[in-house]
Design a protein around this motif. Structure first.
Motif, PDB file in Angstrom:
ATOM      1  N   HIS B 187       0.840  -1.206   0.000  1.00 17.37           N
ATOM      2  CA  HIS B 187       0.000   0.000   0.000  1.00 17.37           C
ATOM      3  C   HIS B 187       0.868   1.246   0.000  1.00 17.37           C
ATOM      4  CE1 HIS B 187      -3.123  -2.817   1.300  1.00 17.37           C
ATOM      5  NE2 HIS B 187      -2.219  -3.261   2.163  1.00 17.37           N
ATOM      6  N   ALA B 188       0.327   2.314  -0.569  1.00 18.68           N
ATOM      7  CA  ALA B 188       1.066   3.569  -0.529  1.00 18.68           C
ATOM      8  C   ALA B 188       0.112   4.737  -0.638  1.00 18.68           C
ATOM      9  CB  ALA B 188       2.089   3.640  -1.661  1.00 18.68           C
ATOM     10  N   CYS B 189       0.555   5.866  -0.122  1.00 19.40           N
ATOM     11  CA  CYS B 189      -0.176   7.120  -0.307  1.00 19.40           C
ATOM     12  C   CYS B 189       0.846   8.183  -0.674  1.00 19.40           C
ATOM     13  CB  CYS B 189      -0.918   7.506   0.966  1.00 19.40           C
ATOM     14  SG  CYS B 189      -1.918   8.978   0.714  1.00 19.40           S
ATOM     15  N   MET B 190       0.500   9.003  -1.666  1.00 19.89           N
ATOM     16  CA  MET B 190       1.459   9.971  -2.186  1.00 19.89           C
ATOM     17  C   MET B 190       0.820  11.351  -2.310  1.00 19.89           C
ATOM     18  SD  MET B 190       3.621   9.748  -5.734  1.00 19.89           S
ATOM     19  CE  MET B 190       4.809   8.587  -5.080  1.00 19.89           C
ATOM     20  N   ILE B 191       1.597  12.367  -1.964  1.00 19.46           N
ATOM     21  CA  ILE B 191       1.163  13.763  -2.119  1.00 19.46           C
ATOM     22  C   ILE B 191       2.131  14.435  -3.092  1.00 19.46           C
ATOM     23  CG2 ILE B 191       0.750  15.961  -0.951  1.00 19.46           C
ATOM     24  CD1 ILE B 191       0.462  14.346   1.651  1.00 19.46           C
ATOM     25  N   VAL B 192       1.584  15.033  -4.134  1.00 16.96           N
ATOM     26  CA  VAL B 192       2.424  15.672  -5.149  1.00 16.96           C
ATOM     27  C   VAL B 192       2.032  17.146  -5.275  1.00 16.96           C
ATOM     28  CG1 VAL B 192       3.008  15.752  -7.588  1.00 16.96           C
ATOM     29  CG2 VAL B 192       2.808  13.557  -6.448  1.00 16.96           C
ATOM     30  N   ASP B 193       3.032  18.016  -5.274  1.00 14.87           N
ATOM     31  CA  ASP B 193       2.798  19.437  -5.548  1.00 14.87           C
ATOM     32  C   ASP B 193       3.304  19.758  -6.952  1.00 14.87           C
ATOM     33  OD1 ASP B 193       1.700  19.944  -3.078  1.00 14.87           O
ATOM     34  OD2 ASP B 193       3.616  20.490  -2.158  1.00 14.87           O
ATOM     35  N   VAL B 194       2.487  20.488  -7.709  1.00 13.54           N
ATOM     36  CA  VAL B 194       2.892  20.861  -9.064  1.00 13.54           C
ATOM     37  C   VAL B 194       2.711  22.360  -9.270  1.00 13.54           C
ATOM     38  CG1 VAL B 194       2.183  18.629 -10.016  1.00 13.54           C
ATOM     39  CG2 VAL B 194       0.616  20.585 -10.157  1.00 13.54           C
ATOM     40  N   GLU B 195       3.342  22.825 -10.356  1.00 14.59           N
ATOM     41  CA  GLU B 195       3.133  24.192 -10.810  1.00 14.59           C
ATOM     42  C   GLU B 195       2.785  24.109 -12.289  1.00 14.59           C
ATOM     43  OE1 GLU B 195       5.655  27.865  -9.569  1.00 14.59           O
ATOM     44  OE2 GLU B 195       6.524  27.043 -11.403  1.00 14.59           O
ATOM     45  N   ALA B 211       4.231   7.696   1.562  1.00 11.90           N
ATOM     46  CA  ALA B 211       4.409   6.661   2.581  1.00 11.90           C
ATOM     47  C   ALA B 211       4.112   5.323   1.913  1.00 11.90           C
ATOM     48  CB  ALA B 211       3.464   6.897   3.753  1.00 11.90           C
ATOM     49  N   TYR B 212       5.020   4.382   2.092  1.00  9.71           N
ATOM     50  CA  TYR B 212       4.860   3.054   1.487  1.00  9.71           C
ATOM     51  C   TYR B 212       4.816   1.991   2.575  1.00  9.71           C
ATOM     52  CZ  TYR B 212       5.607   4.415  -3.376  1.00  9.71           C
ATOM     53  OH  TYR B 212       5.470   4.940  -4.625  1.00  9.71           O
ATOM     54  N   GLU B 213       3.767   1.168   2.527  1.00  8.62           N
ATOM     55  CA  GLU B 213       3.670   0.017   3.436  1.00  8.62           C
ATOM     56  C   GLU B 213       4.002  -1.200   2.593  1.00  8.62           C
ATOM     57  OE1 GLU B 213       3.148  -3.211   4.917  1.00  8.62           O
ATOM     58  OE2 GLU B 213       1.199  -2.903   3.976  1.00  8.62           O
ATOM     59  N   ILE B 214       5.159  -1.803   2.853  1.00  9.00           N
ATOM     60  CA  ILE B 214       5.674  -2.826   1.942  1.00  9.00           C
ATOM     61  C   ILE B 214       6.064  -4.118   2.651  1.00  9.00           C
ATOM     62  CG2 ILE B 214       6.530  -1.174   0.238  1.00  9.00           C
ATOM     63  CD1 ILE B 214       9.337  -1.743   1.692  1.00  9.00           C
ATOM     64  N   GLY B 215       5.448  -4.363   3.825  1.00  8.23           N
ATOM     65  CA  GLY B 215       5.888  -5.536   4.582  1.00  8.23           C
ATOM     66  C   GLY B 215       7.263  -5.266   5.160  1.00  8.23           C
ATOM     67  N   ARG B 216       8.035  -6.317   5.425  1.00  3.42           N
ATOM     68  CA  ARG B 216       9.386  -6.109   5.937  1.00  3.42           C
ATOM     69  C   ARG B 216      10.294  -5.600   4.809  1.00  3.42           C
ATOM     70  NH1 ARG B 216      10.754  -7.279  11.026  1.00  3.42           N
ATOM     71  NH2 ARG B 216      10.192  -9.485  10.930  1.00  3.42           N
ATOM     72  N   ALA B 217      11.005  -4.519   5.072  1.00 10.02           N
ATOM     73  CA  ALA B 217      11.981  -4.007   4.099  1.00 10.02           C
ATOM     74  C   ALA B 217      13.274  -4.797   4.287  1.00 10.02           C
ATOM     75  CB  ALA B 217      12.215  -2.516   4.320  1.00 10.02           C
ATOM     76  N   LEU B 218      13.503  -5.783   3.414  1.00  4.34           N
ATOM     77  CA  LEU B 218      14.664  -6.666   3.613  1.00  4.34           C
ATOM     78  C   LEU B 218      15.966  -5.908   3.442  1.00  4.34           C
ATOM     79  CD1 LEU B 218      13.564  -9.935   1.773  1.00  4.34           C
ATOM     80  CD2 LEU B 218      13.395  -9.386   4.199  1.00  4.34           C
ATOM     81  N   MET B 293       4.670  -1.044  -8.156  1.00  2.42           N
ATOM     82  CA  MET B 293       3.704  -0.111  -7.572  1.00  2.42           C
ATOM     83  C   MET B 293       4.267   1.299  -7.444  1.00  2.42           C
ATOM     84  SD  MET B 293       3.747  -1.004  -3.500  1.00  2.42           S
ATOM     85  CE  MET B 293       2.474   0.164  -3.121  1.00  2.42           C
ATOM     86  N   CYS B 294       5.608   1.413  -7.321  1.00  4.97           N
ATOM     87  CA  CYS B 294       6.168   2.740  -7.058  1.00  4.97           C
ATOM     88  C   CYS B 294       6.052   3.669  -8.258  1.00  4.97           C
ATOM     89  CB  CYS B 294       7.613   2.612  -6.586  1.00  4.97           C
ATOM     90  SG  CYS B 294       8.674   1.676  -7.673  1.00  4.97           S
ATOM     91  N   ALA B 295       5.814   3.130  -9.452  1.00 11.14           N
ATOM     92  CA  ALA B 295       5.668   3.998 -10.622  1.00 11.14           C
ATOM     93  C   ALA B 295       4.225   4.421 -10.850  1.00 11.14           C
ATOM     94  CB  ALA B 295       6.208   3.291 -11.876  1.00 11.14           C
ATOM     95  N   THR B 296       3.297   3.875 -10.060  1.00  7.68           N
ATOM     96  CA  THR B 296       1.887   4.149 -10.353  1.00  7.68           C
ATOM     97  C   THR B 296       1.295   5.384  -9.651  1.00  7.68           C
ATOM     98  OG1 THR B 296       1.210   2.537  -8.691  1.00  7.68           O
ATOM     99  CG2 THR B 296       1.383   1.760 -10.955  1.00  7.68           C
TER     100      THR B 296
END
Lengths: 158, 335
Positions: B187-195, B211-218, B293-296
């Motif tokens: 899961h993730a939530c992202m905030i983007v500011d643009v001009e 913020a990314y919830e990705i289980g254990r970050a190995l 998921m990080c590119a979406t």
């Protein structure tokens, strides 16, 4: 008809035969066995083939081998001192500045040209120096950080 | 004519792996005569760090130093089967197979060591530094190298293990249409500011916070590396990249890097990332996957930020200056 071309590669005098219109990249990779400069777009738009010619970054995929005659060529292969990596290589590792690694040789050589000329660059100057090099994986930020980090480490040595 | 700032938010729930009639991955682990371990794997490392994570998982499970683990992904034709490095599945699917294979190899390792030390294998443990020792009596120990030598030249045993991980085929429920193709989500939530420049139609991304919830970050370095790279890819998808700008008309399609534009180092904004670790129940040491998921999330977040800035909704990627200006014209014309 082939012609002979001779230059200094990473401090060693080398000579090779080249076809007419053969590029420096082709001579390096196919005639001299230095595959560290990468063959990417082969039209001067990706920067993966970047090497230094008398200290200046050049696109070896566009440069005819003849143009290197009698001059000094540097590739990433010559950067490490035996098992000791160059501070740029170390910083690229420490900052996770490579993923697939294909752009890395060109990035590092573009960065070396910058740091040789300007040991204390601003972030904007780093961005300018690598603006001709395409990276598909990292989002550039770790590369910019690595180059700034390498500059700090080099400064600490002086 | 002015520059307008806007903020957009996007959330993503991302399935780890895929399931087209089952999603299996296989791994093999064996010890060499010198007590080093080889993980044979067909899950290819394309820069995302599959080899690093495999070494970590195998070393942790075996109880040996990470330097003593070599990963061979040399040939996906002859190696153990893997569906491939895609769908954010490598760490989860192949990682589970690596852990299973390492567990089986460790059992054999302890059996041989038990024979050599004349103790019960259940009384043995590895010290993480290349030795097998008797619990509570660390002086009674053998190096892993000696155990491997004994296995090879004295006992005729192969210190090796097979690992298989399968997410079984998910059938569609005929009554409800429901299916369960995956076992875990990141899961993730992202905030983007643009001009947005309403004269040129140019959109500039000013900042990305996520913020990314990705289980254990190995491997936290590899995780952050992928998330930052993914943020760039998302900006690129949102604002730059297309092979058919006037689809279905093929005209003006780019043929090289002069026409196929992507953000350069000067177009990249600061990226701030927070990692939240909620270990997945069926992940290797709780890991999920983050590859795709990080590119979406940058794409919808940027679309939302543009709407926030100039009050127009762009619904086709990429959000080019031409589309922005046409949308602004339509808005002014009251369309």
């Amino acid at each position: 008809m082939v012609t002979a071309v001779s230059f200094t590669l990473n401090g060693t005098a080398v000579a090779a035969v080249a076809e007419p219109a053969e590029t420096l990249l082709s001579v390096l990779r196919h005639r001299l066995g230095d595959t560290s400069p990468k063959a990417g777009c082969l039209q001067g738009t990706c920067g993966a083939c970047t090497v230094l010619l008398d200290g200046e970054p050049v696109l070896s995929c566009l440069l005819l081998a003849d143009a290197a005659e009698g001059r000094r060529v540097e590739t990433v292969r010559g950067l490490a001192d035996g098992p000791t990596l160059h501070p740029l290589q170390e910083a690229f590792m420490d900052r996770f500045a490579a993923q697939c690694g294909f752009c890395t040789p060109g990035m590092i050589m573009a960065a070396k040209a910058l740091l040789d000329r300007n040991p204390n660059p601003t972030r904007e100057e780093v961005i300018e120096a690598i603006s001709g090099n395409v990276c598909r994986c990292t989002g550039y930020l770790p590369i910019i950080e690595a180059i700034l980090e390498a500059a700090r480490r080099l400064a600490a040595r002086r | 004519m002015a520059k307008h700032r806007g903020r957009g938010v996007a959330s993503v729930n991302y399935p780890i792996g895929m399931n087209l009639g089952g999603d299996p991955s296989q791994a093999l682990v064996h010890a060499t005569p010198t007590g080093k371990f080889v993980v044979t794997l067909s899950s290819i490392d394309l820069g995302q760090g599959m080899k690093s994570v495999t070494r970590q998982l195998a070393a942790e499970t075996l109880g040996v130093p990470i330097e003593d683990v070599h990963v061979d992904t040399g040939d996906s034709d002859t190696g153990p089967h893997c569906m491939g490095s895609f769908a954010s599945r490598g760490t989860h699917r192949a990682g589970n197979a690596v852990v299973a294979a390492a567990r089986e190899a460790k059992e054999v390792l302890l059996e041989v060591a038990a024979e050599e030390l004349e103790v019960d294998p259940r009384d043995l443990e590895l010290d993480g530094r290349g030795n097998v020792r008797v619990k509570g009596a660390p002086a009674r120990a053998l190096s892993v190298r000696d155990v491997a030598q004994a296995a090879h030249f004295k006992r005729g045993k192969s210190i090796s293990g097979r690992g298989m991980f399968l997410v079984p085929p998910s059938d569609v429920d005929p009554d409800t249409g429901a299916m369960r193709p995956v076992t875990t989500y990141a899961h993730a939530c992202m905030i983007v500011d643009v001009e947005v420049d309403d004269e040129t139609g140019e959109v500039r991304v000013l900042s990305i916070k996520a913020a990314y919830e990705i289980g254990r970050a190995l491997n936290i370095g590899l995780v952050e590396q992928q998330l930052v790279g993914g943020a760039w890819m998302g900006i690129s998808h949102a604002l730059f990249e297309t092979v058919e700008p006037y689809y279905p008309d093929r005209a003006h399609g780019p043929t090289d890097f002069n026409g196929y534009l992507m953000p350069g180092p000067g177009d990249m904004c600061p990226v701030e990332i927070e990692i939240i670790e909620r270990p997945a129940l069926d992940g290797p040491y709780g890991a999920k996957g983050i590859g795709e998921m990080c590119a979406t999330p940058p794409i919808p977040a940027i679309a939302n930020a543009i709407e926030d800035a100039i009050g127009v909704r762009i619904t086709e990627m990429p959000f080019t200056p031409e589309k922005i200006l046409r949308a602004l014209d339509a808005k002014r014309a009251g369309r």
